[in-house]
Design a protein around this motif. Sequence first.
Motif, mmCIF file in Angstrom:
data_model
loop_
_atom_site.group_PDB
_atom_site.id
_atom_site.type_symbol
_atom_site.label_atom_id
_atom_site.label_comp_id
_atom_site.label_asym_id
_atom_site.label_seq_id
_atom_site.Cartn_x
_atom_site.Cartn_y
_atom_site.Cartn_z
ATOM 1 N N ASN A 173 4.726 -6.911 0.678
ATOM 2 C CA ASN A 173 5.362 -7.861 1.594
ATOM 3 C C ASN A 173 6.806 -7.459 1.876
ATOM 4 N N GLU A 174 7.495 -6.955 0.859
ATOM 5 C CA GLU A 174 8.868 -6.478 1.055
ATOM 6 C C GLU A 174 8.883 -5.282 2.003
ATOM 7 N N MET A 175 7.947 -4.374 1.826
ATOM 8 C CA MET A 175 7.901 -3.177 2.664
ATOM 9 C C MET A 175 7.625 -3.516 4.129
ATOM 10 N N LYS A 176 6.882 -4.586 4.386
ATOM 11 C CA LYS A 176 6.578 -4.983 5.761
ATOM 12 C C LYS A 176 7.824 -5.364 6.547
ATOM 13 N N LYS A 177 8.909 -5.677 5.860
ATOM 14 C CA LYS A 177 10.156 -6.090 6.501
ATOM 15 C C LYS A 177 11.026 -4.912 6.919
ATOM 16 N N LEU A 178 10.547 -3.684 6.686
ATOM 17 C CA LEU A 178 11.365 -2.491 6.894
ATOM 18 C C LEU A 178 11.251 -1.870 8.280
ATOM 19 N N GLY A 198 7.059 2.967 3.444
ATOM 20 C CA GLY A 198 7.155 2.229 2.178
ATOM 21 C C GLY A 198 5.794 1.856 1.633
ATOM 22 N N ALA A 199 4.917 1.353 2.498
ATOM 23 C CA ALA A 199 3.568 0.962 2.058
ATOM 24 C C ALA A 199 2.801 2.165 1.527
ATOM 25 N N ALA A 200 2.910 3.293 2.214
ATOM 26 C CA ALA A 200 2.205 4.504 1.769
ATOM 27 C C ALA A 200 2.728 4.970 0.410
ATOM 28 N N LEU A 201 4.028 4.927 0.208
ATOM 29 C CA LEU A 201 4.603 5.376 -1.067
ATOM 30 C C LEU A 201 4.225 4.450 -2.215
ATOM 31 N N VAL A 202 4.138 3.172 -1.943
ATOM 32 C CA VAL A 202 3.694 2.226 -2.973
ATOM 33 C C VAL A 202 2.253 2.530 -3.362
ATOM 34 N N THR A 203 1.387 2.673 -2.370
ATOM 35 C CA THR A 203 -0.022 2.961 -2.634
ATOM 36 C C THR A 203 -0.171 4.272 -3.396
ATOM 37 N N TYR A 204 0.545 5.298 -2.966
ATOM 38 C CA TYR A 204 0.473 6.604 -3.634
ATOM 39 C C TYR A 204 0.954 6.504 -5.083
ATOM 40 N N SER A 205 2.090 5.857 -5.299
ATOM 41 C CA SER A 205 2.655 5.741 -6.650
ATOM 42 C C SER A 205 1.696 5.022 -7.585
ATOM 43 N N GLU A 206 1.122 3.918 -7.124
ATOM 44 C CA GLU A 206 0.190 3.179 -7.972
ATOM 45 C C GLU A 206 -1.086 3.977 -8.221
ATOM 46 N N SER A 207 -1.499 4.783 -7.252
ATOM 47 C CA SER A 207 -2.739 5.542 -7.420
ATOM 48 C C SER A 207 -2.608 6.632 -8.475
ATOM 49 N N ILE A 208 -1.430 7.218 -8.627
ATOM 50 C CA ILE A 208 -1.265 8.259 -9.649
ATOM 51 C C ILE A 208 -0.807 7.690 -10.988
ATOM 52 N N ALA A 209 -0.474 6.410 -11.021
ATOM 53 C CA ALA A 209 0.079 5.789 -12.230
ATOM 54 C C ALA A 209 -0.972 5.302 -13.210
ATOM 55 N N GLU A 210 -2.229 5.656 -12.986
ATOM 56 C CA GLU A 210 -3.304 5.300 -13.914
ATOM 57 C C GLU A 210 -3.283 3.816 -14.267
ATOM 58 N N GLY A 211 -3.430 2.974 -13.247
ATOM 59 C CA GLY A 211 -3.475 1.535 -13.466
ATOM 60 C C GLY A 211 -2.128 0.854 -13.394
ATOM 61 N N GLY A 212 -1.072 1.603 -13.144
ATOM 62 C CA GLY A 212 0.255 1.004 -13.036
ATOM 63 C C GLY A 212 0.389 0.159 -11.784
ATOM 64 N N LYS A 213 1.230 -0.843 -11.860
ATOM 65 C CA LYS A 213 1.506 -1.743 -10.726
ATOM 66 C C LYS A 213 3.014 -1.986 -10.670
ATOM 67 N N PHE A 214 3.500 -2.236 -9.464
ATOM 68 C CA PHE A 214 4.919 -2.514 -9.295
ATOM 69 C C PHE A 214 5.245 -3.946 -9.698
ATOM 70 N N GLU A 215 6.359 -4.093 -10.426
ATOM 71 C CA GLU A 215 6.877 -5.395 -10.836
ATOM 72 C C GLU A 215 8.350 -5.451 -10.437
ATOM 73 N N LEU A 216 8.799 -6.619 -10.017
ATOM 74 C CA LEU A 216 10.191 -6.797 -9.644
ATOM 75 C C LEU A 216 11.048 -6.920 -10.897
ATOM 76 N N SER A 217 12.105 -6.093 -10.959
ATOM 77 C CA SER A 217 13.054 -6.132 -12.064
ATOM 78 C C SER A 217 14.447 -6.123 -11.447
ATOM 79 N N GLY A 218 15.072 -7.281 -11.371
ATOM 80 C CA GLY A 218 16.341 -7.393 -10.659
ATOM 81 C C GLY A 218 16.086 -7.215 -9.175
ATOM 82 N N SER A 219 16.738 -6.225 -8.576
ATOM 83 C CA SER A 219 16.527 -5.958 -7.146
ATOM 84 C C SER A 219 15.593 -4.769 -6.914
#
Length: 126
Positions: A4-9, A16-37
Amino acid sequence: MIQNEMKKLGILADVGAALVTYSESIAEGGKFELSGSRWVVRPNNFVTFEPHYLRVLNIAVSLRGNPSEYAELPELPLKQGMSGYSECTITKPDQLAAAAFYIRRAYELFQRGRNRTQKKQILIET
């Protein structure tokens, strides 16, 4: 949610959406979490994104590893970040490939651990 944050860009939304998807796909089950900003991929913490869309339009990226461990690409310069990390700022869609290349390298460095021997990555054309 980070997507949703990336959609505002605006013009960088798809990047941004592609990089998020790519990062999570190589992270072996990892997901993005908000930490500060910053959005941090957990549990691996090899890349963070900080989307900016209020005053400027860019994505600040923090990557595991020092700049000297990367084969730097001219379209997306790296700089030293906090201890043991590199940083870059995505401002244009044509920086997508370079950012994905750096993210893959950051994951490789994460897998090697903090006590890894630091080596320079070199691209060779033959």
